[in-house]
Design a protein around this motif. Structure first.
Motif, short mmCIF file in Angstrom:
data_model
loop_
_atom_site.label_atom_id
_atom_site.label_comp_id
_atom_site.label_asym_id
_atom_site.label_seq_id
_atom_site.Cartn_x
_atom_site.Cartn_y
_atom_site.Cartn_z
N ARG A 1 -95.58 -73.95 9.11
CA ARG A 1 -96.80 -74.15 9.88
C ARG A 1 -96.82 -75.53 10.53
NH1 ARG A 1 -101.13 -72.07 5.45
NH2 ARG A 1 -102.65 -72.92 6.91
N GLN B 1 -98.27 -80.73 6.31
CA GLN B 1 -97.47 -79.71 6.98
C GLN B 1 -97.00 -78.73 5.93
OE1 GLN B 1 -94.33 -81.03 9.58
NE2 GLN B 1 -94.34 -79.06 10.62
N GLU C 1 -101.30 -80.34 10.01
CA GLU C 1 -102.75 -80.11 10.07
C GLU C 1 -103.49 -81.35 9.59
OE1 GLU C 1 -103.92 -76.84 7.58
OE2 GLU C 1 -105.95 -77.59 7.34
#
Length: 122
Positions: free
Chosen positions: A43, A39, A46
């Motif tokens: 954002r 992370q 992912e």
């Protein structure tokens, strides 16, 4: 309840390498597919990489491809993420994750560690 504890984060210079570790307890480690996520500031979390129960299958997406490598040692209940040629965009909190399956997971992970911070300095 399975527990995951990451370690190995810290400050690393641009272009350098780092290895993250995640120790799993409270379950039979070899019954779990394992993964790593990141992370980045501001954002969403992912997916980076995953590995199946015995390590003979791995999968990578995005920024991890070609630079990061996931591996596991079932005798030590540990999964690793080797990070190479890091850059500023790799700065973030890295999470280890587990999914109770012999298969190779991507988005099925439902057990999470607390994360370890990686900061890349230029």
């Amino acid at each position: 309840q399975v527990q995951l504890v990451e370690s190995g984060g810290g400050l690393v210079q641009d272009g350098g390498s780092l290895r993250l570790s995640c120790v799993v307890s409270g379950g039979a480690f070899s019954d779990y597919s394992m993964g790593w996520f990141v992370q980045r500031p501001g954002r969403d979390r992912e997916f980076l990489a995953s590995i199946n129960w015995n390590g003979d299958r791995t999968y990578y997406e995005g920024s991890a491809e070609g630079r990061f490598f996931i591996s596991r040692d079932n005798a030590k209940n540990t999964v690793y993420l080797e990070m190479n040629r890091v850059n500023a965009d790799d700065t973030g909190v890295y999470y280890c994750a587990a999914w109770y399956s012999k298969s190779l997971g991507v988005y099925e992970f439902d057990h999470w560690g607390q994360g370890t911070q990686v900061t890349v300095s230029s």
